[in-house]
Design a protein around this motif. Structure first.
Motif: not given
Length: 242
Positions: A62-69, A109-112, A118-122
């Motif tokens: 969850a904390n590795d934002f750059s990996s989420h896409q 809890n929040y930023i992740g 956002n990726i999923i919803a868009t």
């Protein structure tokens, strides 16, 4: 139910999420269980003799934002339901003196949640998406001196989900937030909690599986009363709470 439906559980190593995995499988879902601790999930699946043909265990931080896409693009199938169950807690005294600990809570809890959801919803190419569920806390209902740093992350989480519900409403996608009280889980281990108010993970998991159309879902009638007391009490009374 269509047996091809898939649920993506983010933060699947939590005690509540593990129980949700079992219940979703019982209802015929395919489960993508995503977590940093893959071995724990593999052990859980083996110990409970779960149907491995309908479980896909994926690494997710969850904390590795750059990996989420890349994580989302690499999913074997687009989900019908997404559950955000990742969470992190440190006591307020620690959070006040150690910003790294506070930041860890903010990220998990929040930023992740904002980053991956956002990726999923868009992703409008996913015509399967029908529901997003977030696991929150009564700590986010009102600021209280005993846990306001943690509570602030959950308050932000709740506000994000409230807006996300409005954003996705035209696409008929349901958004729910479970506003949860004390649970007998590892995140609460060592804390002094009122035993009469503690819920078991499998009890809470049933509210995830059976989520309806209501935005905020508060498991357990005792916690519903506490929720409304917190929600409606004037500030001078809330300030007297621990």
């Amino acid at each position: 139910m269509d047996v091809c439906k898939t649920v993506l559980i983010l933060g699947a190593n939590s005690d509540v999420a593990k129980q949700a995995i079992k219940l979703y499988l019982e209802k015929g879902f395919r489960v993508i269980a995503a977590s940093r601790n893959l071995k724990s999930l593999e052990d859980f699946v083996g110990k409970n003799r779960l149907d491995q043909s309908r479980i896909d265990i994926q690494y997710f931080d969850a904390n590795d934002f750059s990996s989420h896409q890349d994580f989302y693009d690499g999913l074997v199938i687009q989900p019908n339901i997404v559950v955000y169950a990742a969470g992190f807690l440190v006591e307020n005294n620690t959070a006040m003196q150690d910003f790294d600990a506070s930041f860890e809570m903010m990220k998990t809890n929040y930023i992740g949640a904002v980053s991956i959801l956002n990726i999923i919803a868009t992703d409008k190419s996913n015509q399967n998406l029908e529901r997003i569920i977030g696991l929150s806390s009564l700590s986010g209902v009102r600021g209280r001196k005993s846990n306001f740093v943690y509570g602030s992350t959950k308050a932000a989480f709740n506000q994000y989900f409230a807006g996300l519900r409005q954003e996705l409403s035209p696409r008929k996608i349901i958004v729910n937030v479970l506003v949860i009280g004390y649970i007998n889980t590892k995140i609460n281990a060592g804390l002094e909690l009122n035993k009469n108010l503690i819920m078991e993970p499998d009890y809470v998991a049933k509210f995830i599986i059976n989520a309806g159309n209501s935005f905020e879902i508060v498991p357990n009638w005792k916690w519903k009363i506490i929720y409304w007391i917190l929600k409606l009490s004037p500030e001078f009374l809330v300030s007297k709470l621990p």
